[in-house]
Design a protein around this motif. Structure first.
Motif, PDB file in Angstrom:
ATOM      1  N   THR A  55      -6.847   8.111  -0.668  1.00 27.56           N
ATOM      2  CA  THR A  55      -8.031   7.965  -1.524  1.00 27.56           C
ATOM      3  C   THR A  55      -9.167   7.283  -0.777  1.00 27.56           C
ATOM      4  OG1 THR A  55      -6.651   7.907  -3.505  1.00 27.56           O
ATOM      5  CG2 THR A  55      -8.871   6.995  -3.705  1.00 27.56           C
TER       6      THR A  55
ATOM      7  N   GLU B  23       0.832  -1.204   0.000  1.00 32.24           N
ATOM      8  CA  GLU B  23       0.000   0.000   0.000  1.00 32.24           C
ATOM      9  C   GLU B  23       0.866   1.253   0.000  1.00 32.24           C
ATOM     10  OE1 GLU B  23      -3.702   0.113   2.161  1.00 32.24           O
ATOM     11  OE2 GLU B  23      -3.251  -1.898   2.917  1.00 32.24           O
TER      12      GLU B  23
ATOM     13  N   THR C 235      -3.020   5.373  -1.704  1.00 33.33           N
ATOM     14  CA  THR C 235      -4.161   4.451  -1.629  1.00 33.33           C
ATOM     15  C   THR C 235      -4.938   4.694  -0.338  1.00 33.33           C
ATOM     16  OG1 THR C 235      -2.807   2.669  -0.671  1.00 33.33           O
ATOM     17  CG2 THR C 235      -3.104   2.645  -3.058  1.00 33.33           C
TER      18      THR C 235
END
Length: 157
Positions: free
Chosen positions: A43, A36, A40
């Motif tokens: 978002t 990750e 990410t």
């Protein structure tokens, strides 16, 4: 101090998670947490797909847990405590914060999914009132398979 994360905290969440999950990098099936990025996480927070609690100590995030509301439960994941801060009850306090949040949202179960091979995590959840409620084999992109367990805690409604 435990606070609900803002979108701007994605870097702190990511850094804490990377420190916590680093020990799994050299395993046969490294945790997907290590793939990750701050983006990410940013978002997902921005879209409202997930939320996170941060455990602050001396102006630094030393613990974090990400979570999302599902139909009848609060599902949490990536419970992370920096290695140098472990053994001080931070994970337990983050779990307690999840319980309070779940109750405020009229959700009466907490649930997470853990690797069966990581017995210290199963022990942590068991000591905090969770029961093993299901098992699942997860197939990774590289073809390896990981045995996981769902740990669930019923909350008083």
């Amino acid at each position: 101090m435990i606070l609900l994360a803002e979108v701007s905290h994605a870097e702190e969440i990511h850094g804490t998670m990377m420190a916590a999950f680093e020990e799994y990098r050299s395993s046969n099936t490294p945790s997907s947490a290590l793939e990750e990025t701050p983006n990410t996480i940013r978002t997902a927070l921005k879209n409202g797909e997930e939320k996170a609690f941060l455990f602050w100590k001396e102006k630094k995030v030393v613990g974090a847990v990400r979570f999302r509301e599902q139909e009848e439960l609060l599902y949490f994941f990536r419970l992370s405590v920096r290695p140098e801060e472990r053994g001080r009850g931070i994970a337990r306090q983050l779990l307690a914060a999840l319980e309070v949040y779940a109750a405020s949202r009229k959700l009466f179960k907490l649930q997470c999914q853990v690797r069966v091979s990581v017995t210290k995590n199963i022990a942590l959840y068991t000591q905090n009132g969770f029961c093993l409620t299901d098992r699942k084999t997860v197939s990774k992109l590289n073809g390896t398979r990981v045995e996981t367990a769902f740990m669930t805690k019923e909350l008083n409604g």
